[in-house]
Design a protein around this motif. Structure first.
Motif, short mmCIF file in Angstrom:
data_model
loop_
_atom_site.label_atom_id
_atom_site.label_comp_id
_atom_site.label_asym_id
_atom_site.label_seq_id
_atom_site.Cartn_x
_atom_site.Cartn_y
_atom_site.Cartn_z
N LEU A 140 0.83 -1.21 0.00
CA LEU A 140 0.00 0.00 0.00
C LEU A 140 0.87 1.26 0.00
N SER A 141 1.97 1.23 0.75
CA SER A 141 2.85 2.41 0.79
C SER A 141 3.45 2.68 -0.59
N ILE A 142 3.78 1.63 -1.32
CA ILE A 142 4.32 1.79 -2.68
C ILE A 142 3.24 2.37 -3.61
N PHE A 143 2.02 1.89 -3.45
CA PHE A 143 0.90 2.42 -4.24
C PHE A 143 0.70 3.92 -3.97
N TYR A 144 0.74 4.32 -2.70
CA TYR A 144 0.54 5.73 -2.34
C TYR A 144 1.66 6.61 -2.91
N ASN A 145 2.90 6.15 -2.78
CA ASN A 145 4.04 6.97 -3.18
C ASN A 145 4.23 7.08 -4.68
N TYR A 146 3.96 6.00 -5.41
CA TYR A 146 4.33 5.98 -6.83
C TYR A 146 3.15 5.96 -7.80
N ILE A 147 1.93 5.86 -7.28
CA ILE A 147 0.75 5.92 -8.16
C ILE A 147 -0.18 7.05 -7.72
N MET A 148 -0.64 7.00 -6.46
CA MET A 148 -1.60 8.00 -6.00
C MET A 148 -1.01 9.41 -5.93
N THR A 149 0.17 9.53 -5.31
CA THR A 149 0.79 10.86 -5.15
C THR A 149 1.10 11.55 -6.48
N PRO A 150 1.75 10.88 -7.46
CA PRO A 150 1.99 11.55 -8.74
C PRO A 150 0.72 12.05 -9.43
N ILE A 151 -0.37 11.28 -9.31
CA ILE A 151 -1.64 11.70 -9.93
C ILE A 151 -2.18 12.95 -9.25
N ILE A 152 -2.20 12.95 -7.90
CA ILE A 152 -2.68 14.13 -7.15
C ILE A 152 -1.79 15.33 -7.44
N ALA A 153 -0.47 15.13 -7.41
CA ALA A 153 0.48 16.23 -7.63
C ALA A 153 0.34 16.82 -9.03
N TYR A 154 0.12 15.99 -10.02
CA TYR A 154 -0.02 16.46 -11.40
C TYR A 154 -1.21 17.42 -11.54
N PHE A 155 -2.35 17.03 -10.99
CA PHE A 155 -3.54 17.87 -11.09
C PHE A 155 -3.41 19.14 -10.25
N LEU A 156 -2.77 19.06 -9.08
CA LEU A 156 -2.56 20.26 -8.26
C LEU A 156 -1.63 21.25 -8.97
N ALA A 157 -0.58 20.73 -9.60
CA ALA A 157 0.35 21.60 -10.33
C ALA A 157 -0.35 22.28 -11.50
N LYS A 158 -1.19 21.54 -12.22
CA LYS A 158 -1.93 22.10 -13.35
C LYS A 158 -2.91 23.18 -12.90
N LEU A 159 -3.53 22.96 -11.75
CA LEU A 159 -4.56 23.89 -11.26
C LEU A 159 -3.98 25.15 -10.64
N PHE A 160 -2.89 25.02 -9.88
CA PHE A 160 -2.42 26.13 -9.03
C PHE A 160 -1.09 26.77 -9.43
N ILE A 161 -0.23 26.06 -10.15
CA ILE A 161 1.11 26.59 -10.44
C ILE A 161 1.23 26.91 -11.93
N HIS A 162 1.44 28.17 -12.24
CA HIS A 162 1.47 28.60 -13.64
C HIS A 162 2.90 28.82 -14.15
N ASN A 163 3.87 28.79 -13.25
CA ASN A 163 5.26 28.86 -13.66
C ASN A 163 5.76 27.43 -13.92
N SER A 164 6.24 27.17 -15.14
CA SER A 164 6.59 25.80 -15.53
C SER A 164 7.73 25.22 -14.68
N GLU A 165 8.69 26.06 -14.32
CA GLU A 165 9.82 25.56 -13.52
C GLU A 165 9.40 25.22 -12.09
N LEU A 166 8.54 26.07 -11.51
CA LEU A 166 8.03 25.78 -10.17
C LEU A 166 7.15 24.53 -10.18
N ALA A 167 6.36 24.39 -11.25
CA ALA A 167 5.51 23.21 -11.39
C ALA A 167 6.35 21.95 -11.47
N LEU A 168 7.45 22.02 -12.23
CA LEU A 168 8.36 20.88 -12.35
C LEU A 168 9.00 20.56 -10.99
N GLY A 169 9.39 21.62 -10.26
CA GLY A 169 9.98 21.43 -8.94
C GLY A 169 9.01 20.78 -7.96
#
Length: 341
Positions: free
Chosen positions: A80-109
């Motif tokens: 479950l910890s592997i699922f959270y870290n490498y599947i769930m978190t990247p999906i959540i982070a991707y959508f949060l970056a798209k919604l809230f961060i408009h600077n491409s370098e900060l989004a990448l960071g």
């Protein structure tokens, strides 16, 4: 020993307040003595590593190695910890970056730091809330091993094919200092105590080991803010922006992980064994990787996120009794509470 027990109980009961005090004091001193902090950054960075070591070492003294065999036979929590870290978190982070961060370098960071799991303090947090340190250690090892495999793969797509070098030396050094060394020394210390004082002696020193862990955690918090005080003052807009995103991510992750772990049949101890390493990020490695591969602007999220991560995870630590009752389905006082008393 009674004084130590009362002091440890007091710090744990008001941990959020003590943490906020450490934050405020560290930040104010960091601003006032910014030149000094910058000049001696290496010394204080090493001091943080030392405090992290003493967060983990006392937990290793209390680690029951007999439990490790059971964890290997029942790998649900680790998977479950592997699922959270490498599947769930990247999906959540991707959508949060798209919604809230408009600077491409900060989004990448931001995406980068979300893909470097397992904060060095996660096992210490697990020990504080009487979770399964054994589960935490095994889950930490497996998640660490996947960093150099999966992180470049994800970044290949996010950074549009950028050539990313994963600093394996930094990762291995981190594992050695905050996992392997405390584990070996903790095991040796445990054997010495049991041979000289028996298992009763091991039980008698628990208040002291708990106090060392709590003081060390507050030391980590203080020096992180001390070293970043001036930067936080000058980058306050980015700080607020990243703070909001981190708040959303951690609250969402903690709620989902708590719910899924409960529905999956994990015990309270197993849940606490993976929740911190599944939510907290290894910001030190993320900063090194971002600076080396992309530049300082990409490294800003990795430098700023620990501030909010610490606060929110400490709040979760403070909720341990509520979480225990949720997992154990009991309304009366828990063993956890009785041990404190």
């Amino acid at each position: 020993m009674e004084i130590i027990k009362k002091l440890a109980s007091n710090i744990k009961r008001f941990l959020v307040l003590y943490s906020l005090l450490a934050i405020a004091t560290g930040w104010m001193l960091g601003i006032k003595f910014s030149s000094y902090a910058s000049l001696h950054k290496g010394i204080y960075s090493n001091l943080i590593v030392l405090f992290v070591f003493f967060m983990i070492y006392p937990m290793m003294i209390n680690m029951d190695w007999g439990e490790v065999k059971r964890v290997v036979k029942e790998p649900k929590a680790v998977l479950l910890s592997i699922f959270y870290n490498y599947i769930m978190t990247p999906i959540i982070a991707y959508f949060l970056a798209k919604l809230f961060i408009h600077n491409s370098e900060l989004a990448l960071g931001f995406m980068l730091v979300m893909m470097i799991p397992v904060s060095s303090s996660s096992v210490g947090y697990t020990g504080i809330v009487k979770g399964s340190v054994e589960v935490a250690m095994i889950a930490q090892a497996f998640n660490f091993l996947l960093i150099p495999i999966l992180t470049p793969l994800y970044l290949h797509f996010i950074a549009r094919g950028s050539n990313v070098h994963v600093p394996m030396n930094s990762i291995l050094k981190s594992i050695l200092i905050v996992v392997v060394l405390p584990m070996i020394l903790g095991y040796i210390t445990r054997i010495i105590i049991i041979k000289s004082k028996g298992k009763k002696g091991l039980k008698n020193i628990k208040p002291l080991t708990g106090l060392i862990t709590l003081f060390s955690m507050l030391g980590v918090i203080f020096f992180i803010f001390f070293l970043k005080g001036n930067m936080l003052l000058s980058k306050w807009v980015i700080l607020i922006q990243l703070g909001i995103i981190t708040l959303v991510y951690i609250i969402l992750a903690l709620l989902l992980e708590t719910f899924i772990n409960k529905k999956s049949g994990l015990s309270y101890k197993e849940h606490m064994g993976i929740v911190f390493l599944s939510t907290g990020k290894n910001n030190g490695t993320a900063v090194a990787l971002a600076t080396m591969a992309f530049g300082p602007l990409v490294a800003i999220p990795a430098a700023v996120l620990p501030i909010f991560q610490i606060i929110l995870l400490v709040v979760y630590i403070h909720m341990e009794k509520i979480i225990w009752r949720y997992f154990e389905n009991k309304k009366h006082k828990s063993n956890l509470i009785k041990e404190e008393e």
